[in-house]
Design an enzyme around this catalytic site. Structure first.
Site, PDB file in Angstrom:
ATOM      1  N   PRO A   2       0.817  -1.215   0.000  1.00 26.23           N
ATOM      2  CA  PRO A   2       0.000   0.000   0.000  1.00 26.23           C
ATOM      3  C   PRO A   2       0.850   1.264   0.000  1.00 26.23           C
ATOM      4  CG  PRO A   2      -0.354  -1.287   2.010  1.00 26.23           C
ATOM      5  CD  PRO A   2       0.719  -1.961   1.243  1.00 26.23           C
ATOM      6  N   GLU A   3       0.560   2.156  -0.918  1.00 26.46           N
ATOM      7  CA  GLU A   3       1.252   3.438  -0.981  1.00 26.46           C
ATOM      8  C   GLU A   3       0.290   4.512  -0.467  1.00 26.46           C
ATOM      9  OE1 GLU A   3       4.319   4.343  -2.713  1.00 26.46           O
ATOM     10  OE2 GLU A   3       4.858   2.520  -3.769  1.00 26.46           O
TER      11      GLU A   3
END
Ligand SMILES: [Zn+2]
Length: 270
Positions: A2-3
Protein backbone atom coordinates in the site's frame (compact mmCIF):
# COMPACT_ATOMS: atom_id res chain seq x y z
CA UNK A 1 2.33 -2.79 -1.05
CA UNK A 2 0.00 0.00 0.00
CA UNK A 3 1.25 3.44 -0.98
CA UNK A 4 -0.05 6.84 0.08
CA UNK A 5 -3.18 6.78 -2.16
CA UNK A 6 -4.17 3.36 -0.81
CA UNK A 7 -3.82 4.62 2.74
CA UNK A 8 -5.87 7.71 1.90
CA UNK A 9 -8.54 5.51 0.30
CA UNK A 10 -8.51 3.25 3.35
CA UNK A 11 -9.02 6.19 5.69
CA UNK A 12 -11.88 7.50 3.56
CA UNK A 13 -13.45 4.05 3.55
CA UNK A 14 -13.17 3.74 7.33
CA UNK A 15 -14.67 7.16 7.90
CA UNK A 16 -18.37 6.30 7.41
CA UNK A 17 -17.95 3.22 9.61
CA UNK A 18 -16.05 4.79 12.51
CA UNK A 19 -16.41 8.58 12.57
CA UNK A 20 -18.62 9.78 15.43
CA UNK A 21 -18.99 6.25 16.75
CA UNK A 22 -18.25 4.92 20.23
CA UNK A 23 -15.98 1.87 20.19
CA UNK A 24 -18.06 -0.61 22.16
CA UNK A 25 -15.61 -3.49 21.77
CA UNK A 26 -11.89 -3.50 21.00
CA UNK A 27 -10.07 -6.76 20.49
CA UNK A 28 -6.27 -6.76 20.23
CA UNK A 29 -5.53 -10.28 19.06
CA UNK A 30 -1.74 -10.40 19.25
CA UNK A 31 1.01 -8.54 21.14
CA UNK A 32 2.94 -7.27 18.14
CA UNK A 33 3.05 -6.57 14.44
CA UNK A 34 6.33 -5.22 13.12
CA UNK A 35 6.93 -3.95 16.66
CA UNK A 36 4.98 -4.40 19.92
CA UNK A 37 1.46 -3.02 20.12
CA UNK A 38 1.20 -0.72 23.20
CA UNK A 39 -0.20 -2.77 26.07
CA UNK A 40 -2.80 -0.12 26.89
CA UNK A 41 -4.03 0.38 23.30
CA UNK A 42 -7.18 -1.65 23.87
CA UNK A 43 -8.24 0.06 27.09
CA UNK A 44 -7.52 3.54 25.70
CA UNK A 45 -9.81 2.85 22.73
CA UNK A 46 -12.57 0.97 24.51
CA UNK A 47 -15.55 3.23 25.16
CA UNK A 48 -13.93 6.17 23.38
CA UNK A 49 -15.67 8.03 20.60
CA UNK A 50 -13.90 8.41 17.26
CA UNK A 51 -13.85 12.12 16.45
CA UNK A 52 -11.68 12.26 13.34
CA UNK A 53 -9.78 10.12 10.86
CA UNK A 54 -6.76 11.33 8.98
CA UNK A 55 -3.47 10.41 7.36
CA UNK A 56 0.18 11.40 7.68
CA UNK A 57 2.43 10.03 4.91
CA UNK A 58 1.55 6.31 4.77
CA UNK A 59 0.10 6.19 8.29
CA UNK A 60 -3.61 6.25 9.05
CA UNK A 61 -4.76 8.22 12.10
CA UNK A 62 -7.83 7.66 14.25
CA UNK A 63 -8.47 10.42 16.84
CA UNK A 64 -10.70 9.84 19.85
CA UNK A 65 -12.50 12.17 22.24
CA UNK A 66 -10.02 11.17 24.95
CA UNK A 67 -7.23 13.08 23.22
CA UNK A 68 -5.59 9.94 21.85
CA UNK A 69 -4.63 9.10 18.28
CA UNK A 70 -4.31 5.51 17.13
CA UNK A 71 -1.73 5.27 14.34
CA UNK A 72 -1.79 2.37 11.90
CA UNK A 73 0.60 1.41 9.14
CA UNK A 74 -0.41 -1.21 6.58
CA UNK A 75 3.12 -2.53 6.00
CA UNK A 76 3.37 -4.80 2.95
CA UNK A 77 0.03 -6.52 3.05
CA UNK A 78 -2.23 -4.83 5.58
CA UNK A 79 -5.84 -3.90 4.91
CA UNK A 80 -8.99 -3.19 6.85
CA UNK A 81 -11.96 -5.48 6.42
CA UNK A 82 -15.36 -3.92 6.99
CA UNK A 83 -18.08 -6.01 8.62
CA UNK A 84 -16.28 -9.31 7.98
CA UNK A 85 -18.49 -12.39 8.11
CA UNK A 86 -15.98 -13.99 10.44
CA UNK A 87 -12.74 -13.02 12.12
CA UNK A 88 -9.70 -14.82 10.73
CA UNK A 89 -6.25 -15.53 12.09
CA UNK A 90 -4.74 -12.54 10.25
CA UNK A 91 -7.19 -10.06 11.78
CA UNK A 92 -5.05 -8.56 14.52
CA UNK A 93 -7.29 -5.74 15.72
CA UNK A 94 -11.08 -5.75 15.67
CA UNK A 95 -13.05 -2.59 16.42
CA UNK A 96 -16.81 -2.79 17.01
CA UNK A 97 -18.92 0.36 17.08
CA UNK A 98 -22.03 1.18 19.05
CA UNK A 99 -23.91 0.95 15.76
CA UNK A 100 -22.85 -2.69 15.49
CA UNK A 101 -20.36 -2.30 12.65
CA UNK A 102 -16.99 -3.97 12.70
CA UNK A 103 -13.63 -3.04 11.22
CA UNK A 104 -10.79 -5.58 11.34
CA UNK A 105 -7.17 -4.79 10.61
CA UNK A 106 -5.89 -7.79 8.65
CA UNK A 107 -2.15 -8.13 8.01
CA UNK A 108 -0.92 -11.58 6.98
CA UNK A 109 2.77 -10.63 6.77
CA UNK A 110 2.70 -8.38 9.85
CA UNK A 111 4.98 -5.67 8.49
CA UNK A 112 2.43 -3.10 9.61
CA UNK A 113 2.24 -1.37 12.97
CA UNK A 114 -0.23 -0.12 15.57
CA UNK A 115 0.48 2.62 18.07
CA UNK A 116 -1.42 5.04 20.25
CA UNK A 117 -0.13 8.47 21.31
CA UNK A 118 -1.57 11.68 22.71
CA UNK A 119 -2.95 13.69 19.80
CA UNK A 120 -1.18 16.82 21.03
CA UNK A 121 2.19 15.07 20.77
CA UNK A 122 1.59 13.50 17.36
CA UNK A 123 4.34 15.59 15.75
CA UNK A 124 6.83 14.05 18.15
CA UNK A 125 5.89 10.45 17.21
CA UNK A 126 9.29 9.12 16.09
CA UNK A 127 8.50 8.43 12.41
CA UNK A 128 6.76 11.82 12.07
CA UNK A 129 9.35 13.92 13.88
CA UNK A 130 11.83 13.74 10.99
CA UNK A 131 9.40 13.78 8.07
CA UNK A 132 9.28 16.38 5.33
CA UNK A 133 6.01 17.98 4.21
CA UNK A 134 3.00 16.07 2.90
CA UNK A 135 3.22 15.89 -0.91
CA UNK A 136 -0.41 16.99 -1.24
CA UNK A 137 -0.08 19.77 1.31
CA UNK A 138 0.66 23.49 0.82
CA UNK A 139 4.19 23.19 2.19
CA UNK A 140 5.32 20.94 -0.65
CA UNK A 141 6.37 23.53 -3.22
CA UNK A 142 9.16 24.16 -5.73
CA UNK A 143 10.69 26.58 -3.21
CA UNK A 144 10.76 23.84 -0.57
CA UNK A 145 12.37 21.40 -3.01
CA UNK A 146 14.95 23.94 -4.17
CA UNK A 147 15.99 24.52 -0.56
CA UNK A 148 15.93 20.83 0.40
CA UNK A 149 17.86 19.71 -2.69
CA UNK A 150 20.50 22.43 -2.62
CA UNK A 151 23.94 20.92 -3.15
CA UNK A 152 22.59 17.34 -3.26
CA UNK A 153 24.58 15.02 -5.46
CA UNK A 154 22.16 12.10 -5.19
CA UNK A 155 19.72 11.43 -8.00
CA UNK A 156 16.35 13.15 -8.01
CA UNK A 157 14.74 9.73 -7.70
CA UNK A 158 16.63 8.94 -4.48
CA UNK A 159 15.86 12.44 -3.15
CA UNK A 160 12.10 12.03 -3.68
CA UNK A 161 12.19 8.70 -1.85
CA UNK A 162 13.90 10.38 1.11
CA UNK A 163 11.20 10.90 3.77
CA UNK A 164 13.04 13.95 5.16
CA UNK A 165 12.50 15.78 1.87
CA UNK A 166 8.91 14.78 1.19
CA UNK A 167 6.80 12.34 3.21
CA UNK A 168 5.16 9.17 2.00
CA UNK A 169 6.31 8.87 -1.61
CA UNK A 170 7.11 5.31 -2.70
CA UNK A 171 8.87 3.90 -5.73
CA UNK A 172 5.82 3.69 -7.99
CA UNK A 173 4.70 7.29 -7.56
CA UNK A 174 8.22 8.65 -7.85
CA UNK A 175 8.67 6.84 -11.20
CA UNK A 176 5.32 8.11 -12.38
CA UNK A 177 5.88 11.71 -11.30
CA UNK A 178 9.33 11.88 -12.91
CA UNK A 179 7.87 10.50 -16.11
CA UNK A 180 5.04 13.01 -16.09
CA UNK A 181 7.49 15.86 -15.40
CA UNK A 182 9.86 14.65 -18.18
CA UNK A 183 12.80 14.50 -15.78
CA UNK A 184 15.30 11.64 -16.02
CA UNK A 185 15.42 9.71 -12.73
CA UNK A 186 19.21 9.84 -12.56
CA UNK A 187 19.43 13.65 -12.80
CA UNK A 188 21.47 15.14 -9.95
CA UNK A 189 18.92 16.52 -7.48
CA UNK A 190 20.80 19.75 -6.75
CA UNK A 191 21.03 20.71 -10.40
CA UNK A 192 17.36 20.94 -11.34
CA UNK A 193 16.14 24.47 -12.02
CA UNK A 194 13.07 26.10 -10.54
CA UNK A 195 10.91 25.70 -13.62
CA UNK A 196 11.50 21.95 -13.70
CA UNK A 197 10.97 21.71 -9.94
CA UNK A 198 7.63 23.41 -10.37
CA UNK A 199 6.72 20.88 -13.04
CA UNK A 200 7.83 18.08 -10.72
CA UNK A 201 5.77 19.32 -7.76
CA UNK A 202 2.71 19.54 -10.02
CA UNK A 203 3.37 16.02 -11.33
CA UNK A 204 3.71 14.55 -7.82
CA UNK A 205 0.38 16.11 -6.81
CA UNK A 206 -1.25 14.99 -10.06
CA UNK A 207 -0.23 11.34 -9.92
CA UNK A 208 -1.21 11.05 -6.26
CA UNK A 209 -4.45 12.95 -6.80
CA UNK A 210 -5.58 10.81 -9.71
CA UNK A 211 -4.72 7.60 -7.84
CA UNK A 212 -6.78 8.78 -4.87
CA UNK A 213 -9.61 9.56 -7.27
CA UNK A 214 -9.37 6.03 -8.71
CA UNK A 215 -9.37 4.68 -5.17
CA UNK A 216 -12.41 6.74 -4.33
CA UNK A 217 -14.39 5.29 -7.20
CA UNK A 218 -13.35 1.80 -6.10
CA UNK A 219 -14.82 2.51 -2.64
CA UNK A 220 -18.22 1.50 -3.99
CA UNK A 221 -17.02 -2.10 -3.87
CA UNK A 222 -16.36 -1.83 -0.17
CA UNK A 223 -20.03 -1.26 0.53
CA UNK A 224 -20.57 -4.98 0.16
CA UNK A 225 -20.18 -7.17 3.24
CA UNK A 226 -16.64 -8.31 3.90
CA UNK A 227 -15.35 -5.46 1.75
CA UNK A 228 -11.63 -4.87 1.93
CA UNK A 229 -10.16 -1.42 1.95
CA UNK A 230 -6.97 -0.24 0.43
CA UNK A 231 -6.26 -1.90 -2.91
CA UNK A 232 -7.46 -0.93 -6.34
CA UNK A 233 -6.38 -1.28 -9.96
CA UNK A 234 -4.47 1.61 -11.47
CA UNK A 235 -3.07 2.45 -14.85
CA UNK A 236 0.56 3.48 -14.91
CA UNK A 237 2.30 5.69 -17.44
CA UNK A 238 5.72 4.10 -16.97
CA UNK A 239 5.76 1.85 -13.91
CA UNK A 240 5.82 -1.88 -14.76
CA UNK A 241 5.74 -1.20 -18.50
CA UNK A 242 9.25 -2.18 -19.55
CA UNK A 243 9.49 -2.62 -23.33
CA UNK A 244 6.13 -1.00 -24.01
CA UNK A 245 5.88 2.20 -25.92
CA UNK A 246 5.69 5.53 -24.18
CA UNK A 247 3.09 8.14 -25.08
CA UNK A 248 5.93 10.09 -26.78
CA UNK A 249 6.70 7.18 -29.14
CA UNK A 250 9.83 6.12 -27.24
CA UNK A 251 10.20 2.90 -25.27
CA UNK A 252 9.85 2.45 -21.49
CA UNK A 253 13.00 1.00 -19.99
CA UNK A 254 13.81 -0.47 -16.63
CA UNK A 255 16.93 -0.02 -14.57
CA UNK A 256 17.63 -1.64 -11.22
CA UNK A 257 19.58 0.23 -8.57
CA UNK A 258 19.97 -0.96 -5.01
CA UNK A 259 17.33 -3.60 -5.59
CA UNK A 260 14.69 -1.17 -6.80
CA UNK A 261 13.34 -0.89 -10.30
CA UNK A 262 13.19 2.42 -12.05
CA UNK A 263 10.93 2.67 -15.08
CA UNK A 264 11.58 5.57 -17.41
CA UNK A 265 11.62 6.73 -21.01
CA UNK A 266 14.97 7.97 -22.26
CA UNK A 267 13.27 9.86 -25.10
CA UNK A 268 11.06 12.22 -23.12
CA UNK A 269 12.78 12.25 -19.71
CA UNK A 270 15.93 14.33 -19.63
ZN1 LIG B 1 8.56 9.01 -23.55
Amino acid sequence: MPELPEVETTVRGLEPVLAGQVLSAVEVRRPDLRWPIPLDLGERLLGARVVRLGRRAKYGLIDTDRGDTMIFHLGMSGRWRIDPAEIGKHDHLVLTTGAGRRAALCDPRRFGSLDIVRTESLDRYAPFAVMGPEPLGNRFTAAHLREALKGRKSSIKAALLDQHIVAGLGNIYVCEALHMAHIAPGTKAGRIGTERLERLVRAVKDVLGSAIEAGGSSLRDYARPDGQLGYFAKQWRAYGREGESCACGGTIRRRVDSGRSTFFCASCQR
